[in-house]
Motif scaffolding. Sequence first.
Motif, short mmCIF file in Angstrom:
data_model
loop_
_atom_site.label_atom_id
_atom_site.label_comp_id
_atom_site.label_asym_id
_atom_site.label_seq_id
_atom_site.Cartn_x
_atom_site.Cartn_y
_atom_site.Cartn_z
N GLY A 248 0.83 -1.21 0.00
CA GLY A 248 0.00 0.00 0.00
C GLY A 248 0.85 1.25 0.00
O GLY A 248 2.04 1.23 0.33
N SER A 250 0.78 5.41 1.28
CA SER A 250 0.08 6.27 2.23
C SER A 250 -0.56 7.48 1.55
O SER A 250 0.11 8.23 0.83
N ALA A 279 -1.03 2.58 8.20
CA ALA A 279 -0.45 1.22 8.08
C ALA A 279 -0.97 0.33 9.21
O ALA A 279 -1.38 -0.81 8.97
N LEU A 291 -1.48 -5.92 5.05
CA LEU A 291 -0.30 -5.40 4.34
C LEU A 291 0.96 -6.24 4.52
O LEU A 291 1.30 -6.65 5.63
N TRP A 294 4.49 -1.22 2.81
CA TRP A 294 3.85 0.09 2.92
C TRP A 294 4.85 1.17 2.53
O TRP A 294 6.00 1.12 2.96
N VAL A 307 6.56 1.28 11.45
CA VAL A 307 5.78 0.43 10.55
C VAL A 307 6.41 -0.97 10.49
O VAL A 307 5.71 -1.99 10.57
N CYS A 314 8.70 -1.56 5.03
CA CYS A 314 8.38 -0.16 4.76
C CYS A 314 9.54 0.55 4.07
O CYS A 314 10.71 0.30 4.37
#
Length: 342
Positions: A248, A250, A279, A291, A294, A307, A314
């Motif tokens: 994903g 942000s 997240a 997830l 991220w 994260v 991340c």
Amino acid sequence: RRITMLSGGVGGAKFARGLRHCLQQVGSGGAENGGAEHGGADRGCDPPAVTCVVNTGDDMWMHGLRVCPDLDSMMYGLAGVNDTDRGWGRAGESERVSAELLDYGVGIDWFTLGDLDLATHIARTEMLRAGTGLARVTRELTARWDLGATLLPATEHEVETRVRVGEQTDETIHFEEWWVRHRAGLPARGFLHHGAEGAAPAPGVLEAIENAELIILAPSNPVVSIGAILAIPGIRSALRAARAPVIGLSPIIGSTHVLGMASQCLRAVGAEVSAAGVAEHFGSRAQGGLLDGWLVDSGDADSVARVEAAGIRCLAVPLLMDSDPLTADMARAVHELADRIT
Ligand code: GDP
Ligand code: FO1
Ligand code: CA
């Protein structure tokens, strides 16, 4: 790579354009060879298959017509016929029909339906009334443009995102009324996905998730765009079971959204308004969430450790979608993170 992306409207469309730009360069053999259209088909390469599962929670009946704001934002954005100043609807739009309806006293003064846009709603409604499902209708509507992606509605059922604005759980208004009419000025106490219990994913949605080699959650509104898709029974569990990594991006940079009202939506559901907060809201797939990876903005690099501590890989990169080439760099970062995970 078969890519499936979950998205809302304007944020999703900007990202989808960047993803297409990135894939075109792969298909045409490099950034310097930007001439090939959609995936380098002129060189005989198979264009990468991108499927976008689009939020339908904002959809409404207006003047007897079915309006699907996020599907249309995606269609117009990928077709390059969108109004980039306003952020929604068609470029070069006129509003003669809406003005005439107002003169008849039956117009809707808080939601503008442009004349070109009305043609979309008329065509869609005619097909729906003839018994065609929204997935097929969307395929027919998008066929006139080379979008470089397949658009699928999350569901063909009418599942409406409603905002709780009063003390009582049944004091709700349609999401578009809350956002467009009241400019999110009424405090939101929560969101309902009215009709979700009896709904099912649209034809092709579960297959697109199961067969994907990469799944992307666009930098769309986590509550009323991605959240409304996840409310359709079967979609969350399909994502959890998918063999592809789920990455994903942000929609929150620093302490707020880039545009729209995601901050108000996140507060209403008790989530922290930050890249790390979103997240954590989606959660790590290894720990019951969604997830595997991220992306946060470079300015939020200090949240990478938090994260990762939540079990999500991340990366911090620039996340402002100010042009297709800049957004293509974000899509490249998604691939880079996916390669680290798989
Ligand atoms: P909507 O249905 O038209 O509201 O569009 P989406 O739900 O797809 O996207 C809305 C979200 O996109 C908002 O929460 C914005 O913060 C986010 N967004 C818009 N532009 C940008 C951008 O340039 N970068 C990032 N990271 N997010 C953006
Ligand atoms: N957004 C507005 O702020 N005002 C409008 O009058 C408006 C009309 C409109 C018509 C068709 C359409 O597809 C989208 C439209 N939008 C309008 C945008 C849109 O519905 C919302 O901003 C998003 O759905 C928010 O998630
Ligand atoms: Ca929307």
